[in-house]
Design a protein around this motif. Sequence first.
Motif, PDB file in Angstrom:
ATOM      1  N   GLU A 199       0.828  -1.200   0.000  1.00 14.64           N
ATOM      2  CA  GLU A 199       0.000   0.000   0.000  1.00 14.64           C
ATOM      3  C   GLU A 199       0.867   1.257   0.000  1.00 14.64           C
ATOM      4  N   ARG A 200       1.941   1.223   0.791  1.00 14.66           N
ATOM      5  CA  ARG A 200       2.829   2.379   0.854  1.00 14.66           C
ATOM      6  C   ARG A 200       3.503   2.619  -0.499  1.00 14.66           C
ATOM      7  N   GLU A 201       3.961   1.532  -1.132  1.00 14.81           N
ATOM      8  CA  GLU A 201       4.604   1.675  -2.435  1.00 14.81           C
ATOM      9  C   GLU A 201       3.620   2.193  -3.478  1.00 14.81           C
ATOM     10  N   ALA A 202       2.369   1.693  -3.415  1.00 14.91           N
ATOM     11  CA  ALA A 202       1.355   2.158  -4.364  1.00 14.91           C
ATOM     12  C   ALA A 202       1.080   3.640  -4.156  1.00 14.91           C
ATOM     13  N   LEU A 203       1.051   4.078  -2.892  1.00 13.75           N
ATOM     14  CA  LEU A 203       0.823   5.491  -2.607  1.00 13.75           C
ATOM     15  C   LEU A 203       1.975   6.340  -3.116  1.00 13.75           C
ATOM     16  N   GLU A 204       3.211   5.851  -2.946  1.00 12.44           N
ATOM     17  CA  GLU A 204       4.371   6.583  -3.439  1.00 12.44           C
ATOM     18  C   GLU A 204       4.340   6.706  -4.962  1.00 12.44           C
ATOM     19  N   VAL A 205       3.924   5.619  -5.622  1.00 15.03           N
ATOM     20  CA  VAL A 205       3.823   5.657  -7.085  1.00 15.03           C
ATOM     21  C   VAL A 205       2.794   6.692  -7.520  1.00 15.03           C
ATOM     22  N   LEU A 206       1.645   6.723  -6.815  1.00 14.68           N
ATOM     23  CA  LEU A 206       0.592   7.682  -7.157  1.00 14.68           C
ATOM     24  C   LEU A 206       1.081   9.117  -6.954  1.00 14.68           C
ATOM     25  N   ILE A 207       1.780   9.365  -5.836  1.00 15.32           N
ATOM     26  CA  ILE A 207       2.305  10.706  -5.570  1.00 15.32           C
ATOM     27  C   ILE A 207       3.310  11.107  -6.637  1.00 15.32           C
ATOM     28  N   ASP A 208       4.194  10.165  -7.016  1.00  8.95           N
ATOM     29  CA  ASP A 208       5.184  10.460  -8.066  1.00  8.95           C
ATOM     30  C   ASP A 208       4.503  10.789  -9.380  1.00  8.95           C
ATOM     31  N   ALA A 209       3.434  10.039  -9.706  1.00  3.65           N
ATOM     32  CA  ALA A 209       2.725  10.278 -10.971  1.00  3.65           C
ATOM     33  C   ALA A 209       2.087  11.657 -10.981  1.00  3.65           C
ATOM     34  N   ILE A 210       1.471  12.035  -9.833  1.00  2.00           N
ATOM     35  CA  ILE A 210       0.843  13.354  -9.752  1.00  2.00           C
ATOM     36  C   ILE A 210       1.897  14.446  -9.871  1.00  2.00           C
ATOM     37  N   ALA A 211       3.025  14.267  -9.157  1.00  2.00           N
ATOM     38  CA  ALA A 211       4.092  15.270  -9.201  1.00  2.00           C
ATOM     39  C   ALA A 211       4.663  15.403 -10.602  1.00  2.00           C
ATOM     40  N   SER A 212       4.834  14.253 -11.287  1.00  2.00           N
ATOM     41  CA  SER A 212       5.367  14.292 -12.649  1.00  2.00           C
ATOM     42  C   SER A 212       4.409  15.013 -13.592  1.00  2.00           C
ATOM     43  N   GLY A 213       3.086  14.756 -13.414  1.00  2.00           N
ATOM     44  CA  GLY A 213       2.107  15.433 -14.259  1.00  2.00           C
ATOM     45  C   GLY A 213       2.121  16.931 -14.051  1.00  2.00           C
ATOM     46  N   ILE A 214       2.231  17.367 -12.792  1.00  2.00           N
ATOM     47  CA  ILE A 214       2.292  18.804 -12.504  1.00  2.00           C
ATOM     48  C   ILE A 214       3.553  19.411 -13.086  1.00  2.00           C
ATOM     49  N   GLU A 215       4.661  18.685 -12.947  1.00  2.00           N
ATOM     50  CA  GLU A 215       5.925  19.202 -13.470  1.00  2.00           C
ATOM     51  C   GLU A 215       5.881  19.349 -14.988  1.00  2.00           C
ATOM     52  N   ARG A 216       5.299  18.331 -15.663  1.00  2.00           N
ATOM     53  CA  ARG A 216       5.206  18.428 -17.120  1.00  2.00           C
ATOM     54  C   ARG A 216       4.319  19.585 -17.536  1.00  2.00           C
ATOM     55  N   ALA A 217       3.234  19.797 -16.809  1.00  2.00           N
ATOM     56  CA  ALA A 217       2.327  20.906 -17.135  1.00  2.00           C
ATOM     57  C   ALA A 217       3.035  22.248 -16.965  1.00  2.00           C
ATOM     58  N   ASN A 218       3.821  22.364 -15.884  1.00  2.00           N
ATOM     59  CA  ASN A 218       4.546  23.609 -15.656  1.00  2.00           C
ATOM     60  C   ASN A 218       5.594  23.846 -16.722  1.00  2.00           C
ATOM     61  N   ILE A 219       6.285  22.765 -17.127  1.00  2.00           N
ATOM     62  CA  ILE A 219       7.304  22.900 -18.165  1.00  2.00           C
ATOM     63  C   ILE A 219       6.681  23.328 -19.479  1.00  2.00           C
ATOM     64  N   ASN A 220       5.546  22.698 -19.833  1.00  2.00           N
ATOM     65  CA  ASN A 220       4.874  23.054 -21.081  1.00  2.00           C
ATOM     66  C   ASN A 220       4.388  24.495 -21.063  1.00  2.00           C
ATOM     67  N   ARG A 221       3.920  24.933 -19.889  1.00  2.00           N
ATOM     68  CA  ARG A 221       3.417  26.295 -19.794  1.00  2.00           C
ATOM     69  C   ARG A 221       4.548  27.321 -19.844  1.00  2.00           C
ATOM     70  N   MET A 222       5.697  26.957 -19.272  1.00  2.00           N
ATOM     71  CA  MET A 222       6.812  27.901 -19.184  1.00  2.00           C
ATOM     72  C   MET A 222       7.738  27.850 -20.390  1.00  2.00           C
TER      73      MET A 222
END
Length: 207
Positions: free
Chosen positions: A109-132
């Motif tokens: 469960e902890r690993e799955a949560l970490e994967v989900l957090i990483d995916a969300i962070a990566s999506g936000i980072e990609r959105a910021n990069i595309n915008r900037m």
Amino acid sequence: MAQEIDKIPVKDLQTRYKIGRTALYDRIKHANIETNKEGTRSFISGRQLEELDRLNNHLERGGTFEDFEALLTEEFTEDSQETISLDSSPNSSPNSSPNVHRTGSWEAEREALEVLIDAIASGIERANINRMQPLSPIEYMQQLKIAAQEQWLLTTSEVRELIKVKPHTRKGEDTYRRGSWLFVKSGKIGRETAWRVEQEQGTGNRE
């Protein structure tokens, strides 16, 4: 229990089932599988793989996690982190079943949560990069040329997005110059200043 010597890397299971990491760890959790780690790599046994295959077939037939009956529920391995505590309070009934507190699935469960957090962070980072990420000179000039030809009015924020500089004028003037482009104040669009785009004479396309 005989020790199983086969090791199947967890990272290979995504390709096997054609699913993402989060979905994979959901399956591992609902199949009551405890992965074994060596360094940063995780493995499962052949028997655990059979259980995941059975769960995969169950889901493909339209089943759900809730109606899947895991076969490894009572399996305790050398590397398992499961613990059992018995309720020995005076008020408990002699015929009552012991309370089983299972912590073996917490790691998954902890690993799955970490994967989900990483995916969300990566999506936000990609959105910021595309915008900037700035447009290339050719791209933003082409857009300015179209705006000038079509006589579009752009807001201050839209102009700034194209030229990366907020257009401004000196007192008593209504035109801002940037390279070969002129931005002329032309009223308001909402709360922002509207700008008409013009290209200075003599800077157009040349044969």
